[in-house]
Design an enzyme around this catalytic site. Sequence first.
Site: not given
Length: 320
Positions: A4, A26, A138
């Site tokens: 990641d 991402k 997030m």
Amino acid sequence: MVHDALVGDGVLALANPAAELIDVGKRPGLPVPQETISALLVQLGRSGRRVVRLKGGDPFVFGRGGEELLALAAAGVECDVVPGVSSSFAAAALAGVPVTHRGLSASVTVVTGHRQPGGEEPAWAHLAKVGGTIVVMMGVARRGHIADRLMAGGLAPATPVLAVIRASTPTEERWVGRLDELATSPITNPATLVIGAVAEPTAEPWQAVGAAVGHAHPVGGSADRAASSGAPADHSCSICARQSTVSVLPPRRWIAWRRDSSSAATAPARASSTRVGDAVPATTRRTPGQTHWWTRTPRPARGAAPPVAAPSSAAGRRRH
């Protein structure tokens, strides 16, 4: 190694120099579809190669590790899960703030602030009434909306908030303020938000431990909080930086570790990390003959000398 974006360069440097590194992180505006990642893991797993799916934090805490595990199971690809330490708790700990503390918080709720199109909205009004600590993952992009919903649910505007930005990295930063200041705070991704009484830097017991974790008293967004903490007021920014003290140490002992003497001489130099879809140079692929393995041995009885294990066959060792 399929990794990641939040995996640090120092961790990636620990990989076998001959390993192929594939970046599937991402990033805002450049997401890699989860279906693509799962399909890639299945493809690599079926190829017979030793594959590591490396995530930041814990793979099963808002890491979508469960989806990847189901995809591998459906394809008949065996795998092992190695648990990690979630940043929902570790980020606050790096700032010297426990998410639960007797007399301040008897519970902690971890919730995602990211909402998929058409997805279910967290019950912010109910969370405001639960009490304890609220950890938001997030949630930077929607922090203003989150603060409004929590205050509408009854959480006091003066509720302390801690944001740990880029936790555990050399560029880690922290912001401390009030819930009603969160919308205009200078917070950037990635960040972990800690909402509740434990985030108050001027309350006991944090005054005694502030210096021990790399900062004295982070200053919020208002002059009165700066004055109460004894720190100089800064009306333009409330970010304080620290140097990470996390280091990687060798294990206490190796168990039947072997490395071919020719490996160091024949291993190619590490290539730069690639993203999904990039062409991978042949020099980044694992070269035959580089065998690194370790074997599991039974735990010796208390007081007995540990046995000396030696791999005797391919079936009795795991390639590393």
